[in-house]
Design an enzyme around this catalytic site. Sequence first.
Site, PDB file in Angstrom:
ATOM      1  CG  ASN A 305     -29.801 -14.763 -32.108  1.00 29.43           C
ATOM      2  OD1 ASN A 305     -28.896 -15.534 -32.432  1.00 29.43           O
ATOM      3  ND2 ASN A 305     -30.030 -13.631 -32.751  1.00 29.43           N
ATOM      4  CB  VAL A 312     -36.622 -13.589 -28.375  1.00 31.86           C
ATOM      5  CG1 VAL A 312     -36.370 -14.161 -29.769  1.00 31.86           C
ATOM      6  CG2 VAL A 312     -37.191 -14.664 -27.458  1.00 31.86           C
ATOM      7  CB  CYS A 313     -31.417 -10.905 -29.473  1.00 28.22           C
ATOM      8  SG  CYS A 313     -30.569  -9.463 -30.137  1.00 28.22           S
ATOM      9  CG  LEU A 314     -35.564 -12.590 -34.894  1.00 33.24           C
ATOM     10  CD1 LEU A 314     -34.383 -13.464 -35.326  1.00 33.24           C
ATOM     11  CD2 LEU A 314     -36.833 -13.416 -34.848  1.00 33.24           C
ATOM     12  CB  THR A 319     -35.266  -7.537 -29.912  1.00 36.62           C
ATOM     13  OG1 THR A 319     -35.205  -8.695 -30.741  1.00 36.62           O
ATOM     14  CG2 THR A 319     -36.646  -7.398 -29.300  1.00 36.62           C
TER      15      THR A 319
END
Length: 493
Positions: A305, A312-314, A319
């Site tokens: 993530n 920031v992959c969340l 995202t």
Amino acid sequence: MGPSATKKQLTLVESSSADDPEVVIGASSSSSFSSTYDRNKRQRSIDLNLHEDDEPDSAMMIIGENTIDYKNKKPAVYDRDWQSQAQEALSSDLMKSSTSSGSQTGAADDACKSLEPDAMDYTSYNSDECDYYDEDEDEYVYDTDMIDIDCSYNLAAKFDDLDLPPGVEATVPWLQKPVPEKASNHTPLEVEIDERFNSFKQFDTVEDYSDHHFAIAPKEGKKPPKEWMKKIQQEWKLLENDLPETIFVRVYEERMDLLRAVIIGPAGTPYHDGLFFFDFHFPTDYPYSPPRAHYHSGGLRLNPNLYACGKVCLSLLNTWSGSGCERWNPVKSTMLQVLVSIQALVLNEKPYFNEPGYERTAKSESGQKHALMYNENTFLYSCKTMLYSLRRPPKYFEDFVAGHFRKRGHTILVASRAYLDKVQIGSDLEKAQNANGGEGCSNNFKAELKKLFEDLLMEFTVKGADCKEFLCQKAKVGDATALPKPEGSTLEQ
């Protein structure tokens, strides 16, 4: 005053008898006789014992007399040497007189008693410690502090030979033994690091935002409305009151749209004791849009993530795909929720399964094997991130970085040494030391960690961390090949 004065005193005492009630040792001149008769009596006693070359002031000593008529009062000074000689001479003469005349025994005993410390307290002072008469008031001026100290010592002496129950000494002030203060082994630099770290606030407002990732934010064409400012202030208040102990935040007085946070890696994960920095930006339509986030990666991707570019992959930040409560909610979602989600959901025990589709292999043997290999690389990246933070700490977090690794450096080194032995990444070290054997980590991981161990040891030592045992072991062996402890050794957490 010399030995002759001693003889004169003795003459006065021996001349008194039961037939002469006018000479009374220790009698009060103000209680039984008139002042005129007292002065005549004292003068008559002095005339009987004076020599031609003696002065009236040194002719005699009236023991225990309360005197209120003296004028021209001066400090009462007494000589300790004369006192000793006087007592010896008087004792010798009294012994002779007691053997020659039994009728004088009582007088000799009274004279000896009159010279005891209680009757002659004023002779125990030297010229530097004398009592003074008060010229305005007809009385002595005593040092009350010295009297209190003497009373305490005298009272404490009564307990010397007693076997008191445990704990009694702690309740009696004069029985307590002073505990010597231990000298600090810390250098001034280490003391300064500790003081700054301990005073570091979890939430604070700062000024300089020049190193913030979103310092040059993209132009949005309009000023944020008042509701936006009010919402940001609400977020600040929530963060100030409810932040977990392992998250620290800085906001900017002149740029309310910016925020920086550091998250401490949770125990039991490959991120334990690491520091992970994030920059956030609140858009002008916040809270209808979530904040933008950037991770200070140092070029390393230590989580599915968290990208090397800082993305920031969340789902909470929109995202990544998600549904329901996983997505940003303008009414319920907060900045605090974002930070806690990163710590709990991203920096977790087995981040390998954060990769989309990999969670389906979580219960398989191959999936667990890949997860352990991913943890090894993650811990290596975490150690490199520690070095990166130590050498280039973000602005306003310099004191926190130095203090954190000074405090946790020993724990990180102990864990690293355990991973070089037969303990897997993220394991409970206390339980691992009681386990019978184990596969441990891969050889490639151990070879890489040995190199990082040397760099971490050097950086932690500079910050004042407790590295003595590792430095001694390194000096004894000469290289890093003996870093793992022998089997059966005790591991520390």
